[in-house]
Design a protein around this motif. Structure first.
Motif, PDB file in Angstrom:
ATOM      1  N   UNK A 142      33.539  31.457  35.223  1.00  0.00           N
ATOM      2  CA  UNK A 142      32.315  32.174  35.289  1.00  0.00           C
ATOM      3  C   UNK A 142      31.937  33.210  34.149  1.00  0.00           C
ATOM      4  N   UNK A 143      30.837  33.223  33.842  1.00  0.00           N
ATOM      5  CA  UNK A 143      30.449  34.239  32.709  1.00  0.00           C
ATOM      6  C   UNK A 143      30.961  33.922  31.235  1.00  0.00           C
ATOM      7  N   UNK A 144      31.189  32.670  31.300  1.00  0.00           N
ATOM      8  CA  UNK A 144      31.634  31.999  29.716  1.00  0.00           C
ATOM      9  C   UNK A 144      30.682  32.369  28.678  1.00  0.00           C
ATOM     10  N   UNK A 145      31.524  32.737  27.721  1.00  0.00           N
ATOM     11  CA  UNK A 145      30.928  33.498  26.535  1.00  0.00           C
ATOM     12  C   UNK A 145      31.493  32.803  25.286  1.00  0.00           C
ATOM     13  N   UNK A 146      30.697  32.301  24.227  1.00  0.00           N
ATOM     14  CA  UNK A 146      31.131  32.042  22.871  1.00  0.00           C
ATOM     15  C   UNK A 146      31.340  33.207  22.404  1.00  0.00           C
ATOM     16  N   UNK A 147      32.640  33.402  21.940  1.00  0.00           N
ATOM     17  CA  UNK A 147      32.922  35.019  21.032  1.00  0.00           C
ATOM     18  C   UNK A 147      33.299  34.697  19.817  1.00  0.00           C
TER      19      UNK A 147
END
Length: 427
Positions: free
Chosen positions: A189-194
């Protein structure tokens, strides 16, 4: 909330569902960040992959020390198959003994402690084919409290794929148990490409291995040169580099060229080809291994700001047979501590620290693909000696140390084939 309770809340869950969990691997989680980092797209990034490195500009000085090739020996282990996977690439243990495994096609799997395997939902969409796909998985140093997991993968983009790094929180949700054996439904959950490498375009060799700094406050990521040769020497491209980032994907402030900004601010070392192993040993040293061309696989001791020479020098040659000067031809460039010619095609790597094999403590264990072996390298400070090459009869993609000190390895099964998870223990 204490550590054990939080692990149970974030990672395990108290109710269960049927063992088969048809999680959609590429479904982006609602609420994931829309703003994601961009990186340079230099001219020529979408050109066809060249056949050879640039022609040599220096006379060849042959390498005479450091060659690490060994004869195969019989593995001194009791080997047990623990499960099968579809072209697995990497694995990482959770604090409770469960295991995350990436499959290159884009699926993240979770192996329960009783051997059950479930899919993890919420994995970003990946670009498959060739050497791309879902690649490394690493659990954050504070995963027991945060549940955070990092993934590296080939991501589609204008002009072609590029290496991307994302993070999300691993969550187990309780459901009604219908029939045993039962497991919770697990998702990111809350996946972000950083972070993104940029330089989108053709070519394999993404690199992609994640290692956390000893203090747990930053991470290192290997970025392959995508079979394009020259970007490894271009300070404006993130290809062919080891980058040092904050846990949120920004340039780490202690990087050698942090003040210059851009890609240079992120770069820890340069001149790498296809790095598939990266590990901090207990003495704080950072070791890396990478695939060479036709010969010239390397084990390197990584130091900040150093240039490791690709494609200017290599202890191998182009696949066409066109020679490349050996590493000693350019003494201003860092030489490998060990090298292999013929190649072993190194995969994952760990430092062994367990109790089951006290004789291996402090050694590097390296998976070998084309050599179909597990290789042990003994360390003595900055010195390294190849001491064992155990014939496994299969391409060994990754290596991990289990909580009980057993050695677990992933057999990738070859291109497009099934693979297996193996446990190596005392006979």
């Amino acid at each position: 909330m204490n550590r054990v309770l939080l692990i149970a809340t974030l990672l395990v869950g108290t109710a269960c569902t049927a063992q088969t969990n048809p999680a959609s691997p590429n479904a982006q989680q609602p609420g994931a960040a829309a703003e994601t980092p961009t990186m340079p797209q230099p001219p020529g990034a979408t050109d066809a992959v060249p056949n050879n490195a640039p022609k040599a500009t220096v006379a060849n000085v042959p390498a005479t020390t450091g060659r690490a090739n060994l004869a195969d020996s019989k593995p001194p282990f009791a080997i047990t198959t623990l499960g099968t996977f579809d072209s697995p690439f990497a694995m990482a243990f959770l604090p409770d003994g469960r295991l995350l495994v990436t499959e290159k096609g884009g699926t993240l799997k979770l192996r329960e402690t009783d051997g059950g395997i479930v899919g993890v939902a919420g994995v970003p969409a990946v670009e498959t084919g060739g050497q791309g796909g879902l690649l490394d998985v690493a659990v954050a140093p504070d995963v027991a409290d945060s549940g955070v997991v990092y993934l590296s993968y080939a991501e589609s983009g204008a002009g072609g794929p590029a290496l991307a790094l994302a993070k999300g929180r691993l969550v187990s949700k309780p459901v009604t148990c219908v029939r045993a054996p039962c497991y919770p439904v697990v998702s990111l959950e809350g996946v972000q490409v950083i972070w993104r490498s940029g330089s989108n375009g053709p070519g394999g060799q993404f690199g992609s291995v994640i290692a956390f700094a000893p203090d747990g406050k930053s991470l290192f990521l290997t970025s392959g040169e995508r079979q394009r040769f020259t970007p490894a020497q271009d300070p404006g491209q993130a290809l062919g580099k080891i980058v040092h980032l904050t846990l949120d994907g920004k340039a780490a402030a202690d990087n050698p060229a942090y003040a210059r900004g851009g890609v240079e601010a992120m770069t820890w070392s340069s001149g790498h080809r296809n790095p598939y192993g990266l590990v901090f040993t207990r003495d704080g040293r950072l070791w890396e291994e990478e695939m060479g061309p036709k010969g010239g696989d390397e084990l390197n001791l990584i130091e900040p700001a150093k240039n490791y020479g690709w494609p200017i020098v290599s202890n191998g040659d182009n696949y066409s047979g066109q020679p490349i000067p050996d590493q000693p031809s350019r003494p201003d460039l860092a030489e490998p501590v060990l090298w292999w010619n013929p190649v072993i095609s190194p995969g994952g790597m760990i430092e062994y620290t367990g109790a089951m094999f006290p004789e291996y403590k402090g050694s590097l264990l390296i998976g070998a693909l084309s050599a179909k072996a597990l290789i042990r390298v003994a360390l003595d400070g900055a010195k390294a000696t190849a001491v064992d090459q155990w014939a496994m009869g299969a391409r060994i993609r990754d290596v991990a140390q289990a909580p009980d000190g057993a050695i677990w390895v992933l057999e990738d099964g070859g291109r497009g084939s099934n693979g297996a998870l193996l446990r190596l223990a005392k006979p």
